[in-house]
Design a protein around this motif. Sequence first.
Motif, PDB file in Angstrom:
ATOM      1  N   ASP A 156       0.828  -1.035   0.137  1.00  0.00           N
ATOM      2  CA  ASP A 156       0.063   0.109  -0.047  1.00  0.00           C
ATOM      3  C   ASP A 156       0.876   1.155  -0.029  1.00  0.00           C
ATOM      4  N   GLY A 157       0.521   2.222  -0.767  1.00  0.00           N
ATOM      5  CA  GLY A 157       1.404   3.447  -0.845  1.00  0.00           C
ATOM      6  C   GLY A 157       2.351   3.372  -1.973  1.00  0.00           C
ATOM      7  N   SER A 158       2.697   2.524  -2.488  1.00  0.00           N
ATOM      8  CA  SER A 158       3.888   2.310  -3.118  1.00  0.00           C
ATOM      9  C   SER A 158       3.704   3.022  -4.484  1.00  0.00           C
ATOM     10  N   GLU A 159       4.533   3.707  -5.070  1.00  0.00           N
ATOM     11  CA  GLU A 159       4.726   4.333  -6.036  1.00  0.00           C
ATOM     12  C   GLU A 159       5.800   3.753  -7.160  1.00  0.00           C
ATOM     13  N   PRO A 160       5.261   3.389  -8.121  1.00  0.00           N
ATOM     14  CA  PRO A 160       6.236   2.482  -9.137  1.00  0.00           C
ATOM     15  C   PRO A 160       7.512   3.171  -9.286  1.00  0.00           C
ATOM     16  N   GLU A 161       7.613   4.391 -10.025  1.00  0.00           N
ATOM     17  CA  GLU A 161       8.612   5.287 -10.303  1.00  0.00           C
ATOM     18  C   GLU A 161       9.555   5.161  -9.240  1.00  0.00           C
ATOM     19  N   ALA A 162       9.294   5.826  -8.050  1.00  0.00           N
ATOM     20  CA  ALA A 162      10.289   5.648  -6.833  1.00  0.00           C
ATOM     21  C   ALA A 162      10.528   4.515  -6.361  1.00  0.00           C
ATOM     22  N   LEU A 163       9.825   3.277  -6.444  1.00  0.00           N
ATOM     23  CA  LEU A 163      10.200   2.154  -5.893  1.00  0.00           C
ATOM     24  C   LEU A 163      11.163   1.511  -6.964  1.00  0.00           C
ATOM     25  N   GLY A 164      10.990   1.653  -8.252  1.00  0.00           N
ATOM     26  CA  GLY A 164      11.990   1.198  -9.162  1.00  0.00           C
ATOM     27  C   GLY A 164      13.201   1.739  -9.324  1.00  0.00           C
ATOM     28  N   ARG A 165      13.439   3.235  -8.977  1.00  0.00           N
ATOM     29  CA  ARG A 165      14.519   3.726  -8.594  1.00  0.00           C
ATOM     30  C   ARG A 165      15.277   3.241  -7.393  1.00  0.00           C
ATOM     31  N   VAL A 166      14.647   3.269  -6.450  1.00  0.00           N
ATOM     32  CA  VAL A 166      15.298   2.688  -5.145  1.00  0.00           C
ATOM     33  C   VAL A 166      15.567   1.398  -5.477  1.00  0.00           C
ATOM     34  N   LEU A 167      14.968   0.305  -5.992  1.00  0.00           N
ATOM     35  CA  LEU A 167      15.344  -1.089  -6.006  1.00  0.00           C
ATOM     36  C   LEU A 167      16.376  -0.923  -7.208  1.00  0.00           C
ATOM     37  N   ALA A 214      18.797   1.326  -7.759  1.00  0.00           N
ATOM     38  CA  ALA A 214      19.977   1.679  -7.004  1.00  0.00           C
ATOM     39  C   ALA A 214      20.402   0.857  -6.014  1.00  0.00           C
ATOM     40  N   ALA A 215      19.485   0.140  -5.236  1.00  0.00           N
ATOM     41  CA  ALA A 215      19.961  -0.716  -4.096  1.00  0.00           C
ATOM     42  C   ALA A 215      20.718  -2.035  -4.532  1.00  0.00           C
ATOM     43  N   PHE A 221      22.320  -2.205  -7.659  1.00  0.00           N
ATOM     44  CA  PHE A 221      23.818  -1.731  -8.282  1.00  0.00           C
ATOM     45  C   PHE A 221      24.825  -1.371  -7.193  1.00  0.00           C
ATOM     46  N   GLY A 222      24.273  -0.871  -6.236  1.00  0.00           N
ATOM     47  CA  GLY A 222      25.035  -0.715  -5.120  1.00  0.00           C
ATOM     48  C   GLY A 222      25.359  -1.945  -4.306  1.00  0.00           C
ATOM     49  N   ALA A 223      24.566  -2.678  -4.013  1.00  0.00           N
ATOM     50  CA  ALA A 223      24.793  -4.195  -3.352  1.00  0.00           C
ATOM     51  C   ALA A 223      25.770  -4.919  -4.152  1.00  0.00           C
ATOM     52  N   GLN A 224      25.538  -5.003  -5.531  1.00  0.00           N
ATOM     53  CA  GLN A 224      26.387  -5.667  -6.464  1.00  0.00           C
ATOM     54  C   GLN A 224      27.966  -5.288  -6.396  1.00  0.00           C
ATOM     55  N   HIS A 225      27.978  -3.729  -6.252  1.00  0.00           N
ATOM     56  CA  HIS A 225      29.174  -3.138  -5.981  1.00  0.00           C
ATOM     57  C   HIS A 225      30.112  -3.367  -4.930  1.00  0.00           C
ATOM     58  N   MET A 226      29.119  -3.144  -3.719  1.00  0.00           N
ATOM     59  CA  MET A 226      29.957  -3.579  -2.713  1.00  0.00           C
ATOM     60  C   MET A 226      30.451  -5.269  -2.521  1.00  0.00           C
ATOM     61  N   SER A 227      29.579  -6.038  -3.078  1.00  0.00           N
ATOM     62  CA  SER A 227      29.922  -7.355  -3.026  1.00  0.00           C
ATOM     63  C   SER A 227      31.045  -7.570  -3.910  1.00  0.00           C
ATOM     64  N   TRP A 228      31.309  -6.707  -4.850  1.00  0.00           N
ATOM     65  CA  TRP A 228      32.464  -6.848  -5.701  1.00  0.00           C
ATOM     66  C   TRP A 228      33.740  -6.417  -5.011  1.00  0.00           C
ATOM     67  N   VAL A 229      33.636  -5.393  -4.300  1.00  0.00           N
ATOM     68  CA  VAL A 229      34.795  -4.760  -3.708  1.00  0.00           C
ATOM     69  C   VAL A 229      35.236  -5.473  -2.485  1.00  0.00           C
ATOM     70  N   ILE A 230      34.412  -6.009  -1.790  1.00  0.00           N
ATOM     71  CA  ILE A 230      34.561  -6.809  -0.505  1.00  0.00           C
ATOM     72  C   ILE A 230      34.797  -8.286  -0.602  1.00  0.00           C
ATOM     73  N   ASN A 231      34.017  -8.851  -1.557  1.00  0.00           N
ATOM     74  CA  ASN A 231      34.086 -10.639  -1.788  1.00  0.00           C
ATOM     75  C   ASN A 231      34.017 -10.824  -3.102  1.00  0.00           C
ATOM     76  N   ASP A 232      34.404  -9.996  -4.092  1.00  0.00           N
ATOM     77  CA  ASP A 232      34.542 -10.516  -5.558  1.00  0.00           C
ATOM     78  C   ASP A 232      33.253 -11.020  -5.937  1.00  0.00           C
ATOM     79  N   ARG A 233      32.187 -10.638  -5.524  1.00  0.00           N
ATOM     80  CA  ARG A 233      30.840 -11.105  -5.656  1.00  0.00           C
ATOM     81  C   ARG A 233      30.437 -12.366  -5.457  1.00  0.00           C
ATOM     82  N   VAL A 234      31.443 -13.343  -4.623  1.00  0.00           N
ATOM     83  CA  VAL A 234      31.094 -14.585  -4.265  1.00  0.00           C
ATOM     84  C   VAL A 234      29.713 -14.359  -3.356  1.00  0.00           C
ATOM     85  N   ASP A 235      29.264 -13.464  -2.679  1.00  0.00           N
ATOM     86  CA  ASP A 235      28.091 -13.478  -2.038  1.00  0.00           C
ATOM     87  C   ASP A 235      26.970 -12.765  -2.699  1.00  0.00           C
ATOM     88  N   ILE A 236      27.068 -12.523  -3.801  1.00  0.00           N
ATOM     89  CA  ILE A 236      26.149 -11.608  -4.564  1.00  0.00           C
ATOM     90  C   ILE A 236      24.738 -12.184  -4.313  1.00  0.00           C
TER      91      ILE A 236
END
Length: 207
Positions: free
Chosen positions: A158-169, A171-172, A174-189
Amino acid sequence: MSTRARRTPAVSDLKQERAIRTRALILDAAAQAFADKGYPDTTLLDVAQLTGATKGAVYFHFANKNALAVAVTEEFYVRLRGLVEEVGKAELPPVAKIGRLITRTGEMFRDDTVIKAGARLQIEQSLIDADLPTPFLGYGEAVTELLRAAEAEGALPDGSEPEALGRVLVAAFFGAQHMSWVINDRVDIADRVREVLAIILPGAVPA
């Protein structure tokens, strides 16, 4: 018709096929070098050695290292678009498609050399004297379209806005995969992707 006239198209076709294969091998080698060493430390000699070709063969297909970086980045987006199209054809509800898309994308970042290279080249874009494709736009639009379809089915919180939710999802992710790469070479992606989905869109977490 002479024998020579009949054979000329076949010879031309073979040369063209060989050129296409060579270009693909060079592109794969460049992706490997960019993924492993980054743009600044990669040389055309590195690419030639990985390919088993001469530097002249590399120059025949690509004018310089900038052109190679552009080609690898373009292939990065070709592969992402291919995945978007593949998932779009799946007989799944929109939220489940989002889960599959994000999960499969994570697997590609872990396993696909071109995807790894494209991601790194986008980070190093300021070091490349060429215009690379604008990142994330097509992918983000695809996720937002699926979220709109999910909203139409009443499948979003309830209350979700597709455009905002899409941007957040996006962004989250691509940020998570980048951190996974830097910290663990994406083993834990895979685990990081599940966390992103579980927190932002729980219904999209694959069973």
